[in-house]
Design a protein around this motif. Structure first.
Motif, PDB file in Angstrom:
ATOM      1  N   UNK A 159       0.833  -1.197   0.000  1.00  0.00           N
ATOM      2  CA  UNK A 159       0.000   0.000   0.000  1.00  0.00           C
ATOM      3  C   UNK A 159       0.865   1.244   0.000  1.00  0.00           C
ATOM      4  N   UNK A 160       0.530   2.210  -0.823  1.00  0.00           N
ATOM      5  CA  UNK A 160       1.081   3.553  -0.666  1.00  0.00           C
ATOM      6  C   UNK A 160      -0.122   4.476  -0.522  1.00  0.00           C
ATOM      7  N   UNK A 161      -0.211   5.152   0.602  1.00  0.00           N
ATOM      8  CA  UNK A 161      -1.365   6.003   0.858  1.00  0.00           C
ATOM      9  C   UNK A 161      -0.926   7.456   0.898  1.00  0.00           C
ATOM     10  N   UNK A 162      -1.435   8.238  -0.039  1.00  0.00           N
ATOM     11  CA  UNK A 162      -1.131   9.670  -0.070  1.00  0.00           C
ATOM     12  C   UNK A 162      -2.261  10.385   0.653  1.00  0.00           C
ATOM     13  N   UNK A 163      -2.168  10.426   1.951  1.00  0.00           N
ATOM     14  CA  UNK A 163      -3.222  11.004   2.769  1.00  0.00           C
ATOM     15  C   UNK A 163      -3.015  10.472   4.178  1.00  0.00           C
ATOM     16  N   UNK A 164      -3.938  10.792   5.053  1.00  0.00           N
ATOM     17  CA  UNK A 164      -3.800  10.328   6.431  1.00  0.00           C
ATOM     18  C   UNK A 164      -4.578   9.032   6.641  1.00  0.00           C
ATOM     19  N   UNK A 165      -4.204   8.323   7.674  1.00  0.00           N
ATOM     20  CA  UNK A 165      -5.020   7.213   8.156  1.00  0.00           C
ATOM     21  C   UNK A 165      -5.501   7.651   9.538  1.00  0.00           C
ATOM     22  N   UNK A 166      -6.752   8.026   9.616  1.00  0.00           N
ATOM     23  CA  UNK A 166      -7.284   8.646  10.831  1.00  0.00           C
ATOM     24  C   UNK A 166      -7.581   7.613  11.909  1.00  0.00           C
ATOM     25  N   UNK A 167      -7.739   8.074  13.146  1.00  0.00           N
ATOM     26  CA  UNK A 167      -8.097   7.135  14.210  1.00  0.00           C
ATOM     27  C   UNK A 167      -9.395   6.412  13.883  1.00  0.00           C
ATOM     28  N   UNK A 168      -9.437   5.125  14.151  1.00  0.00           N
ATOM     29  CA  UNK A 168     -10.642   4.354  13.852  1.00  0.00           C
ATOM     30  C   UNK A 168     -10.618   3.747  12.463  1.00  0.00           C
ATOM     31  N   UNK A 169      -9.633   4.134  11.646  1.00  0.00           N
ATOM     32  CA  UNK A 169      -9.514   3.549  10.304  1.00  0.00           C
ATOM     33  C   UNK A 169      -8.492   2.422  10.346  1.00  0.00           C
ATOM     34  N   UNK A 170      -8.556   1.562   9.354  1.00  0.00           N
ATOM     35  CA  UNK A 170      -7.634   0.437   9.340  1.00  0.00           C
ATOM     36  C   UNK A 170      -7.122   0.162   7.927  1.00  0.00           C
ATOM     37  N   UNK A 171      -5.815  -0.068   7.833  1.00  0.00           N
ATOM     38  CA  UNK A 171      -5.197  -0.398   6.559  1.00  0.00           C
ATOM     39  C   UNK A 171      -4.584  -1.778   6.687  1.00  0.00           C
ATOM     40  N   UNK A 172      -4.925  -2.667   5.768  1.00  0.00           N
ATOM     41  CA  UNK A 172      -4.391  -4.027   5.823  1.00  0.00           C
ATOM     42  C   UNK A 172      -3.702  -4.340   4.510  1.00  0.00           C
ATOM     43  N   UNK A 173      -2.460  -4.770   4.594  1.00  0.00           N
ATOM     44  CA  UNK A 173      -1.734  -5.068   3.371  1.00  0.00           C
ATOM     45  C   UNK A 173      -1.061  -6.416   3.481  1.00  0.00           C
ATOM     46  N   UNK A 174      -0.933  -7.088   2.332  1.00  0.00           N
ATOM     47  CA  UNK A 174      -0.198  -8.335   2.307  1.00  0.00           C
ATOM     48  C   UNK A 174       1.287  -8.091   2.475  1.00  0.00           C
ATOM     49  N   UNK A 175       1.733  -6.919   1.986  1.00  0.00           N
ATOM     50  CA  UNK A 175       3.148  -6.566   2.069  1.00  0.00           C
ATOM     51  C   UNK A 175       3.377  -5.360   2.943  1.00  0.00           C
ATOM     52  N   UNK A 176       4.075  -4.373   2.383  1.00  0.00           N
ATOM     53  CA  UNK A 176       4.452  -3.188   3.152  1.00  0.00           C
ATOM     54  C   UNK A 176       3.402  -2.089   3.051  1.00  0.00           C
ATOM     55  N   UNK A 177       3.469  -1.167   4.016  1.00  0.00           N
ATOM     56  CA  UNK A 177       2.579  -0.011   3.997  1.00  0.00           C
ATOM     57  C   UNK A 177       3.419   1.253   4.088  1.00  0.00           C
ATOM     58  N   UNK A 178       3.200   2.168   3.164  1.00  0.00           N
ATOM     59  CA  UNK A 178       3.850   3.472   3.221  1.00  0.00           C
ATOM     60  C   UNK A 178       2.754   4.521   3.266  1.00  0.00           C
ATOM     61  N   UNK A 179       2.809   5.390   4.266  1.00  0.00           N
ATOM     62  CA  UNK A 179       1.785   6.417   4.377  1.00  0.00           C
ATOM     63  C   UNK A 179       2.437   7.783   4.222  1.00  0.00           C
ATOM     64  N   UNK A 180       2.089   8.442   3.144  1.00  0.00           N
ATOM     65  CA  UNK A 180       2.612   9.787   2.897  1.00  0.00           C
ATOM     66  C   UNK A 180       1.634  10.747   3.574  1.00  0.00           C
ATOM     67  N   UNK A 181       1.729  10.811   4.873  1.00  0.00           N
ATOM     68  CA  UNK A 181       0.780  11.559   5.675  1.00  0.00           C
ATOM     69  C   UNK A 181       0.913  11.044   7.100  1.00  0.00           C
ATOM     70  N   UNK A 182      -0.148  11.214   7.861  1.00  0.00           N
ATOM     71  CA  UNK A 182      -0.083  10.802   9.257  1.00  0.00           C
ATOM     72  C   UNK A 182      -0.779   9.465   9.455  1.00  0.00           C
ATOM     73  N   UNK A 183      -0.147   8.591  10.230  1.00  0.00           N
ATOM     74  CA  UNK A 183      -0.787   7.339  10.631  1.00  0.00           C
ATOM     75  C   UNK A 183      -1.308   7.512  12.054  1.00  0.00           C
ATOM     76  N   UNK A 184      -2.631   7.549  12.186  1.00  0.00           N
ATOM     77  CA  UNK A 184      -3.215   7.667  13.525  1.00  0.00           C
ATOM     78  C   UNK A 184      -4.109   6.481  13.856  1.00  0.00           C
ATOM     79  N   UNK A 185      -4.436   5.692  12.870  1.00  0.00           N
ATOM     80  CA  UNK A 185      -5.323   4.543  13.088  1.00  0.00           C
ATOM     81  C   UNK A 185      -4.533   3.257  13.244  1.00  0.00           C
ATOM     82  N   UNK A 186      -5.055   2.204  12.634  1.00  0.00           N
ATOM     83  CA  UNK A 186      -4.417   0.888  12.736  1.00  0.00           C
ATOM     84  C   UNK A 186      -3.833   0.508  11.377  1.00  0.00           C
ATOM     85  N   UNK A 187      -2.603   0.031  11.389  1.00  0.00           N
ATOM     86  CA  UNK A 187      -2.009  -0.462  10.149  1.00  0.00           C
ATOM     87  C   UNK A 187      -1.546  -1.887  10.394  1.00  0.00           C
ATOM     88  N   UNK A 188      -1.857  -2.752   9.467  1.00  0.00           N
ATOM     89  CA  UNK A 188      -1.457  -4.150   9.569  1.00  0.00           C
ATOM     90  C   UNK A 188      -0.729  -4.543   8.297  1.00  0.00           C
TER      91      UNK A 188
END
Lengths: 245, 273
Positions: A159-188
């Protein structure tokens, strides 16, 4: 036709009827299908294909993957035969013809306890659709939006996310996660059982929780979260290590 | 063609109804023809805040079920503002007595006859919420400076985006600058950092809100109410997003007048944002 074939074919007046063994994991089915199509493409010719899925539960991703692959080889899927309401609904939304039923040609036997546990980790059912995000055929998915509370996005690749991951949100990836923004929620990251390790990086790192493979972490040192610098979290020897840039 | 604006929040009790009533009154004060719709079917409140409870004959469900001749029969004209109307909700029915399609039709009809259609959305994200947002062009998301209402606002923005409604404004209600300075309360910057949407206005905490709500008199008529002035500025911004001319509260006490006399006409007292 051997009993234990994962996929079996049968010619009919309307085209080819393809039966898929119900309790085989979907990944294996796709491998077999690719194999068969590559070797026997001539057999298919221009005939449209109907698919007998039995009680197999398919999600959007499975069906899209299947459709994409058939389309790539110039094959047309006419419709499906399935006993699963969910599968039928998804197929219908993709413009396929749908028949309720189960022909049971590919060595079907009654429903055993399906190997749900593996599937649940690989592709959990609860999923909130986020508009504007479609899974492409490539490995890494770019998302140009903020993932908000209650939204869950999932991808078998990176995953490449150009934006924030807000509290209460969740990102799930089979591989790596890159967040071009703020990670405030859950990332797996690293949900694919075949990946050895995975990383989660964010420009601002203030997660509620991170998970890499099966390692869960929810308490972070202030030296990591307090400042506004990028952080990379990576699984190393069973421990999550953080690098602040 | 008028604009349909839904006032929503997700969380209850953040001030949706008071906001709807006061923005409606402010828009009317600016000379616009406005209708406010109470979409909270089953929990009728907006009529109380506007002091129009005793005039209700027909309600929104009657309009939709065509129990009255036209929507005009159900509209109630405000006591003070000639161009402000209320379409009350039903107290005896439930949220699912209205379908989304019917709501869209209603919004489209009203849009043709009014400059602004304001919809007071119920709390929650269930059927009532879906009905309220479906016919809207823009939305105002009301939040308080505390974490749970910000979280719910975030969820609501996500749901609005899922419905492809991307025109939204944030309204921060019950702001207490003193508490923010002492770092006891979320600041507007803290909120916008998470939500990432434009702020249309900040309404300070004001005890006058309670008094005027209980009396059923719009706050905007009180010249010295900070919250009232904020609502008027928000209404101006809704009419013209580029509007920079803001109404300010002028302290007309003896010392303030004396200071103005010597120091020139500077605005003392509070500057309403």
């Amino acid at each position: 036709m051997p009993e234990n074939d994962i996929i079996s074919f049968r010619g009919t007046r309307q085209g080819i009827l393809m039966s898929i063994k119900e309790d085989e994991p979907f990944g294996k089915v796709m491998d077999e299908l690719k194999n068969r199509i590559d070797n026997e493409l001539d057999f298919f010719g221009q005939s449209p294909i109907s698919l007998d899925l039995g009680w197999r539960e398919m999600d959007e991703y499975d069906i899209d993957e299947l459709l994409y692959y058939l389309q790539q080889n110039g094959l047309k899927l006419l419709g499906i035969i399935s006993t699963s309401l969910n599968t039928r609904k998804i197929a219908e939304s993709r413009g396929l013809k749908v028949i309720i039923g189960r022909l049971g040609l590919a060595g079907h036997h009654g429903r055993k306890k399906p190997a749900l546990q593996n599937k649940a980790i690989a592709r959990p059912q609860a999923r909130t659709s986020v508009p504007g995000i479609n899974r492409p055929a490539c490995e890494t998915l770019f998302v140009r939006k903020t993932i908000r509370s209650g939204q869950v996005i999932e991808h078998p690749g990176n995953f490449v996310i150009m934006g924030d991951v807000n509290p209460g949100a969740e990102v799930r990836a089979g591989g790596d996660i890159v967040i071009v923004g703020a990670l405030r929620g859950i990332a797996h990251a690293g949900r694919n059982p075949e990946t050895k390790s995975a990383s989660i990086s964010a420009f601002r790192f203030q997660p509620t929780q991170i998970r890499i493979k099966d390692k869960i972490e929810s308490r972070f040192d202030k030296s990591i979260t307090k400042h506004k610098k990028p952080v990379v979290a990576i699984l190393d020897n069973g421990k999550i290590k953080y690098t602040v840039y | 063609m008028g604009k349909v604006i839904v006032i929503t929040s997700g969380k209850g009790g953040v001030g949706k109804t008071v906001t709807t009533a006061n923005i409606g009154a402010s828009l009317a004060l600016e000379g616009k023809k406005v209708v406010v719709i109470d979409a909270d079917i089953g929990l009728r409140n907006l009529d109380l805040v506007m002091g129009l409870e005793n005039r209700i004959v027909f309600d929104i469900v009657d309009v939709i079920e065509k129990k009255c001749r036209s929507y005009r029969q159900a509209l109630i004209r405000d006591k003070r503002f000639k161009s402000l109307f209320l379409l009350p909700s039903s107290q005896s029915r439930e949220k699912d007595s209205v379908s989304p399609n019917q709501m869209v039709d209603l919004c489209d009809t009203l849009r043709e006859h009014f400059d602004f259609v304001l919809i007071d959305c119920p709390a929650g994200i269930e059927q009532g919420f879906k009905n309220a947002i479906i016919g809207s062009d823009e939305s105002i998301i009301v939040t308080n400076p505390e974490v749970s209402s910000v979280r719910d606002a975030d969820r609501v923005i996500g749901l609005l985006e899922a419905e492809e409604k991307s025109e939204h404004w944030l309204l921060v209600n019950r702001m207490n600058d003193g508490l923010v300075k002492r770092k006891k309360m979320l600041s507007v910057e803290d909120i916008t950092e998470v939500l990432g949407i434009d702020v249309i206005g900040i309404v300070p905490e004001d005890e006058n809100v309670l008094f005027s709500t209980n009396k059923g008199i719009p706050l905007v008529l009180e010249k010295n109410s900070l919250a009232g002035v904020s609502y008027r500025n928000i209404a101006r911004k809704l009419i013209d997003p580029n509007c920079t001319q803001e109404i300010e509260i002028r302290d007309d006490g003896f010392w303030a007048k004396l200071k103005r006399l010597f120091l020139g006409d500077r605005s003392f007292g509070y500057k309403a944002r």
